[in-house]
Design an enzyme around this catalytic site. Structure first.
Site, PDB file in Angstrom:
ATOM      1  N   ARG A 165       0.846  -1.186   0.000  1.00 20.59           N
ATOM      2  CA  ARG A 165       0.000   0.000   0.000  1.00 20.59           C
ATOM      3  C   ARG A 165       0.882   1.237   0.000  1.00 20.59           C
ATOM      4  NH1 ARG A 165       1.727   1.842   4.020  1.00 20.59           N
ATOM      5  NH2 ARG A 165       0.541   3.727   3.704  1.00 20.59           N
TER       6      ARG A 165
ATOM      7  N   ASP B 110      -1.706  10.946  -2.457  1.00 22.20           N
ATOM      8  CA  ASP B 110      -1.963   9.883  -3.431  1.00 22.20           C
ATOM      9  C   ASP B 110      -2.117  10.428  -4.840  1.00 22.20           C
ATOM     10  OD1 ASP B 110      -2.888   8.642  -0.730  1.00 22.20           O
ATOM     11  OD2 ASP B 110      -2.594   6.990  -2.143  1.00 22.20           O
TER      12      ASP B 110
HETATM   13  O1  MRU Z   1      -4.819   3.263   1.744  1.00 26.61           O
HETATM   14  P1  MRU Z   1      -3.336   3.477   1.817  1.00 26.61           P
HETATM   15  O2  MRU Z   1      -2.718   2.929   3.057  1.00 26.61           O
HETATM   16  O3  MRU Z   1      -2.642   3.001   0.561  1.00 26.61           O
HETATM   17  O4  MRU Z   1      -3.163   5.050   1.858  1.00 26.61           O
HETATM   18  C1  MRU Z   1      -1.874   5.586   1.789  1.00 26.61           C
HETATM   19  C2  MRU Z   1      -1.820   7.057   1.960  1.00 26.61           C
HETATM   20  O5  MRU Z   1      -2.821   7.731   2.029  1.00 26.61           O
HETATM   21  C3  MRU Z   1      -0.455   7.677   1.951  1.00 26.61           C
HETATM   22  O6  MRU Z   1      -0.433   8.826   2.730  1.00 26.61           O
HETATM   23  C4  MRU Z   1      -0.070   8.060   0.515  1.00 26.61           C
HETATM   24  O7  MRU Z   1      -0.231   6.965  -0.340  1.00 26.61           O
HETATM   25  C5  MRU Z   1       1.302   8.580   0.414  1.00 26.61           C
HETATM   26  S1  MRU Z   1       2.516   7.310   0.628  1.00 26.61           S
HETATM   27  C6  MRU Z   1       4.039   7.955   0.344  1.00 26.61           C
END
Ligand code: MRU
Length: 339
Positions: free
Chosen positions: A46, A237
């Protein structure tokens, strides 16, 4: 860093199973692209950059598995597989970006050797991983200048080594500040509903010997009111052309709190997270996750059966709330620079 979230081993992809952290440190190795898609969907791997890297390798692995085919047919099969991989999670642009880049690179090959085509896919995925590692390093180097010795930083979700091919984005800044001799402390929001802050950020920072304190998401405002936080640093993201950005649900609330209390609010992200094709946050697709993630924890029900739920995994923070974007290219000041 004594762990890697994602790493090619031979012709397989080795993934640290983040669903099991912090209870168990377990790695799984995959040589079937469908397993990697499942791994992305279930958050075994993730974080925006990490799922991009996983997606690129999934494509390269899919090409290896298609043995009884010729090059032209393989190219057609991969178009569908690329679509399948891209749609595993919609919000982080890094996934589609990495898959498209890998396929594009291979499709520029004008020869007729299928092995060479497969090799180009694998090399491009490896290059994306190597570049991400370098970008993390650069983000840390630029971002650490924003921190002073003794600062306490609030972060949300996990934007660390667990979420990237290197030392992270937001957490790379913390590591670089530490490496430059500054003592920096971190408050980690637990990050409901899947607790990436509690389970992952705390685990990762403790592995690195960083002073981290876990708080519930609803405590951040009180801490800011008490003057306990010098800055907020978190990841993204997808960043739209106007600077609005998507990040883990709860980010927007933290941004509002930071503005209200005059706390600088920094977004750390590599170039691969910027999506110039999208004008504003309104156009960013926000993933909705299963109700089970709200109504259960660790298999135990925490809400009455049949309760209605709504579970967006991300929220959109307007550019007006950002003090600066910390990228691999340097610091880009945001609309809150002056206050
Ligand atoms: O649902 P996730 O755990 O994949 O969400 C991840 C995030 O929101 C992070 O803050 C984002 O991907 C940045 S990672 C460098």
């Amino acid at each position: 860093m004594n762990f890697k979230a994602i790493e090619p081993v031979g012709n397989k992809l080795k993934i640290l199973d983040q669903r099991r952290l912090p209870r168990e440190v377990r790695y799984n190795e995959y040589d079937d692209y469908r397993d990697i898609i499942e791994s992305i969907k279930t958050l075994e791997v993730r974080g925006a950059p990490a799922i991009g890297i996983a997606g690129a390798f999934a494509l390269a692995i899919a090409a290896q598995a298609e043995v009884k085919t010729d090059l032209e047919r393989l190219k057609k099969i991969l178009v569908d597989i690329a679509r399948e991989i891209r749609s595993a999670r919609p919000t982080a642009v890094n996934l589609a970006w990495a898959v498209d880049r890998t396929l594009d690179k291979a499709n520029h090959y004008a020869g007729d050797r299928i092995d060479e085509y497969r090799r180009i896919l694998w090399n491009e995925a490896s290059l994306i991983l190597a570049e991400d590692e370098a970008m993390c390093h650069a983000i840390g180097a630029h971002g650490q200048a924003l921190l002073k010795d003794g600062d306490t930083v609030l972060t949300h979700c996990n934007a660390g080594a667990l979420a990237t091919g290197g030392s992270g984005t937001a957490l790379a800044v913390i590591y670089a500040a530490r490496d430059s001799g500054k003592k920096v402390k971190v408050f980690a929001d637990e990050t409901r509903p899947l607790l990436q802050g509690a389970r992952l950020t705390c685990w990762e920072l403790m592995q690195e010997g960083i002073d981290v304190t876990l708080i519930c998401d609803n405590m951040a405002g009180f801490l800011m009111q008490q003057g306990k936080i010098e800055s907020v640093i978190l990841g993204a993201d997808r960043i739209a052309a106007n600077g609005d950005f998507a990040n883990k649900i709860g980010t927007y609330s933290v941004a509002i709190l930071a503005k209200e209390h005059g706390v600088p609010f920094y977004v750390a992200a590599p170039t691969s997270t910027f999506d110039p094709g999208i004008n504003s946050g309104e156009d960013i697709p926000v993933e909705e996750r299963s109700p089970d993630e709200l109504t259960n924890w660790g298999g135990v029900p925490i809400a009455p059966p049949g309760v209605k739920t709504y579970s967006p995994a991300f929220d959109i923070t307007p550019a007006e709330l950002v003090t600066a974007y910390i990228t691999d290219k340097g610091i880009t000041w945001g609309k809150r620079k002056g206050d």
